[in-house]
Write a protein that holds these residues in place. Structure first.
Motif, mmCIF file in Angstrom:
data_model
loop_
_atom_site.group_PDB
_atom_site.id
_atom_site.type_symbol
_atom_site.label_atom_id
_atom_site.label_comp_id
_atom_site.label_asym_id
_atom_site.label_seq_id
_atom_site.Cartn_x
_atom_site.Cartn_y
_atom_site.Cartn_z
ATOM 1 N N PHE A 206 2.530 -8.616 -12.761
ATOM 2 C CA PHE A 206 3.005 -9.826 -12.082
ATOM 3 C C PHE A 206 1.898 -10.572 -11.340
ATOM 4 O O PHE A 206 2.107 -11.126 -10.255
ATOM 5 C CB PHE A 206 4.130 -9.491 -11.108
ATOM 6 N N GLY A 207 0.706 -10.572 -11.897
ATOM 7 C CA GLY A 207 -0.355 -11.388 -11.341
ATOM 8 C C GLY A 207 -1.123 -10.774 -10.193
ATOM 9 O O GLY A 207 -2.062 -11.392 -9.685
ATOM 10 N N LEU A 208 -0.769 -9.574 -9.744
ATOM 11 C CA LEU A 208 -1.504 -8.885 -8.690
ATOM 12 C C LEU A 208 -2.149 -7.636 -9.264
ATOM 13 O O LEU A 208 -1.556 -6.950 -10.114
ATOM 14 C CB LEU A 208 -0.578 -8.500 -7.533
ATOM 15 N N SER A 209 -3.326 -7.322 -8.808
ATOM 16 C CA SER A 209 -4.009 -6.113 -9.271
ATOM 17 C C SER A 209 -3.368 -4.884 -8.635
ATOM 18 O O SER A 209 -2.670 -4.968 -7.617
ATOM 19 C CB SER A 209 -5.495 -6.179 -8.913
ATOM 20 N N TRP A 210 -3.631 -3.731 -9.257
ATOM 21 C CA TRP A 210 -3.112 -2.490 -8.692
ATOM 22 C C TRP A 210 -3.684 -2.241 -7.309
ATOM 23 O O TRP A 210 -3.018 -1.644 -6.449
ATOM 24 C CB TRP A 210 -3.437 -1.323 -9.616
ATOM 25 N N TRP A 211 -4.899 -2.677 -7.079
ATOM 26 C CA TRP A 211 -5.513 -2.518 -5.763
ATOM 27 C C TRP A 211 -4.741 -3.302 -4.709
ATOM 28 O O TRP A 211 -4.565 -2.844 -3.573
ATOM 29 C CB TRP A 211 -6.968 -2.969 -5.824
ATOM 30 N N GLU A 212 -4.253 -4.479 -5.072
ATOM 31 C CA GLU A 212 -3.453 -5.273 -4.140
ATOM 32 C C GLU A 212 -2.070 -4.663 -3.935
ATOM 33 O O GLU A 212 -1.537 -4.668 -2.820
ATOM 34 C CB GLU A 212 -3.325 -6.707 -4.658
ATOM 35 N N TRP A 213 -1.465 -4.137 -5.000
ATOM 36 C CA TRP A 213 -0.160 -3.502 -4.859
ATOM 37 C C TRP A 213 -0.241 -2.260 -3.982
ATOM 38 O O TRP A 213 0.720 -1.936 -3.261
ATOM 39 C CB TRP A 213 0.398 -3.114 -6.227
ATOM 40 N N LEU A 214 -1.357 -1.554 -4.048
ATOM 41 C CA LEU A 214 -1.501 -0.294 -3.310
ATOM 42 C C LEU A 214 -2.238 -0.478 -1.994
ATOM 43 O O LEU A 214 -2.825 0.473 -1.473
ATOM 44 C CB LEU A 214 -2.254 0.729 -4.177
ATOM 45 N N SER A 215 -2.190 -1.656 -1.432
ATOM 46 C CA SER A 215 -2.916 -1.911 -0.181
ATOM 47 C C SER A 215 -2.207 -1.348 1.032
ATOM 48 O O SER A 215 -2.828 -1.034 2.042
ATOM 49 C CB SER A 215 -3.103 -3.421 -0.003
ATOM 50 N N GLY A 216 -0.881 -1.202 0.965
ATOM 51 C CA GLY A 216 -0.123 -0.835 2.151
ATOM 52 C C GLY A 216 0.066 -2.053 3.041
ATOM 53 O O GLY A 216 -0.505 -3.118 2.798
ATOM 54 N N PRO A 217 0.861 -1.920 4.077
ATOM 55 C CA PRO A 217 1.037 -3.056 4.988
ATOM 56 C C PRO A 217 -0.256 -3.362 5.723
ATOM 57 O O PRO A 217 -1.016 -2.465 6.081
ATOM 58 C CB PRO A 217 2.131 -2.575 5.954
ATOM 59 N N SER A 218 -0.505 -4.630 5.955
ATOM 60 C CA SER A 218 -1.715 -5.009 6.680
ATOM 61 C C SER A 218 -1.580 -4.620 8.155
ATOM 62 O O SER A 218 -0.504 -4.249 8.629
ATOM 63 C CB SER A 218 -1.951 -6.517 6.559
ATOM 64 N N VAL A 219 -2.693 -4.703 8.857
ATOM 65 C CA VAL A 219 -2.666 -4.400 10.290
ATOM 66 C C VAL A 219 -1.738 -5.364 11.015
ATOM 67 O O VAL A 219 -0.980 -4.969 11.913
ATOM 68 C CB VAL A 219 -4.089 -4.471 10.866
ATOM 69 N N ALA A 220 -1.743 -6.629 10.606
ATOM 70 C CA ALA A 220 -0.850 -7.604 11.221
ATOM 71 C C ALA A 220 0.610 -7.270 10.945
ATOM 72 O O ALA A 220 1.467 -7.354 11.841
ATOM 73 C CB ALA A 220 -1.187 -9.008 10.712
ATOM 74 N N MET A 221 0.935 -6.887 9.701
ATOM 75 C CA MET A 221 2.303 -6.505 9.374
ATOM 76 C C MET A 221 2.724 -5.240 10.116
ATOM 77 O O MET A 221 3.887 -5.098 10.514
ATOM 78 C CB MET A 221 2.446 -6.315 7.870
#
Length: 368
Positions: A206-221
């Motif tokens: 869906f247009g996102l890399s596996w690295w982006e999918w597996l990033s986890g929530p950001s510090v801000a989130m």
């Protein structure tokens, strides 16, 4: 001269049928105002919004006039199939909200249950005070609490100042877009966050890399997650507390007499009796977390780097800021389908399996 056989029975049957018909008409008359109100203010707007999701209405004039372009399912297809910024933003919001739900729902459920058990304890003094204290954040305006958290987690706020006392240089909470899973893997020395493996960055669904999918929530989130868990646990605590107080004390006393400890009593006696309330809490929590909007709107508006973007906020932004009402409404209906599917999955997982008839089991009286 004798009456025909069955005549009196037929007359009595007709009287019963007419009485049932009158009761049915009376029932419909009683519920008719509610049906009309729900139809006008809920069902009809939903159908109108569904029509808007099939068009390219820009907010000018009526969406039902002849000049509004009808695009069918194209607005939905753009979210899943077309290589575009719209799909990338939508999938980014799904990823963010997935991690948000994955952390918030279990955390607030466990915290609410723990608080309910503590407050329900007969040995606790001042139970009324603690009930009010735990429930107070739930009745406070979410906007007001969000503003307070903005000051607390500012670069020179109370949280950063407290961490500095222990020699910890805290992150820039609402400006840090790094994924917490990436940071954890980097801290363990498994992956370099600045140079991820090529296998994870070259492709993905869906247009996102596996690295982006597996990033986890950001510090801000993560900061927003802490806020939501704190503010919502009080409401669910009351639900668990009501269910705990409805459990007969004799059941717990009987389990103690049988030699069960506190944990065994809670696991095998209390927790199974809380299953209906647990299902309610998980369902309400899932629905609320997939609809998160006000905290994102007040605290981050999807930034930094779209790591706090959620489908609900993306729908609002697409429709009311970019004036793309068709795609914005389509996002809301996709979100609706996701919520319904997850609610049905939870219902299936938490169903009472003992109530399901087993194959070959006789249920007639006298043949069990």
């Amino acid at each position: 001269m004798t009456a025909p056989a069955g005549g009196p029975v037929t007359g009595a049957r007709r009287q019963r049928l007419s009485a049932a018909a009158r009761e049915g008409v009376a029932g419909w008359l009683f519920v008719a105002p509610v049906v009309v109100i729900l139809g006008l203010f809920m069902l009809l707007p939903i159908l109108m919004a569904l029509w808007v999701s099939l068009t390219e209405w820009n907010g000018q004039g009526s969406p039902f006039r002849a000049g509004v372009p009808f695009v069918g399912l194209d607005n939905y297809a753009r979210l899943f199939t077309e290589e575009s910024l719209a799909r990338q933003d939508f999938m980014t919001s799904i990823r963010n909200n997935f991690y948000y739900v994955l952390i918030v729902v279990p955390a607030q459920t466990v915290l609410a249950l723990g608080l309910a058990v503590i407050v329900n304890s007969r040995l606790l003094k001042g139970r009324t005070f603690f009930r009010a204290a735990f429930f107070f954040p739930s009745v406070t305006s979410s906007v007001a609490i969000s503003v307070v958290f903005l000051f607390m987690f500012a670069n020179s706020g109370a949280v950063s100042g407290l961490l500095n006392l222990f020699g910890i240089d805290g992150p820039q909470w609402f400006s840090d877009s790094r994924g917490t899973l990436h940071l954890l893997l980097g801290a363990l020395g498994l992956v370099d966050p600045d140079a991820p493996p090529a296998a994870l960055t070259d492709g993905g669904p869906f247009g996102l890399s596996w690295w982006e999918w597996l990033s986890g929530p950001s510090v801000a989130m993560t900061t927003i997650i802490m806020l939501v868990v704190w503010t919502t646990s009080g409401t669910f605590m009351l639900m668990f507390l009501a269910a705990l107080q409805d459990i007969p004390v004799t059941l717990e006393e009987a389990s103690r007499l049988d030699g069960a400890g506190r944990w065994q009593t809670f696991r095998h006696v209390t927790l199974p009796l809380l299953k209906p309330t647990l299902f309610l809490v998980l369902t309400l929590g899932t629905i609320a977390t997939w609809q998160v909007f006000d905290q994102v709107y007040v605290m981050s508006q999807g930034d930094p780097a779209k790591t706090t973007l959620t489908p609900a906020y993306l729908s609002y932004k697409t429709a009311f800021r970019n004036f793309d009402y068709g795609p914005g409404t389509a996002i809301s209906f996709v979100l609706f389908v996701i919520i319904v599917v997850l609610a049905l999955v939870q219902r299936w997982v938490l169903r009472d399996r003992d109530a399901v008839p087993r194959p070959g089991r006789r249920t007639r009286r006298g043949k069990a």
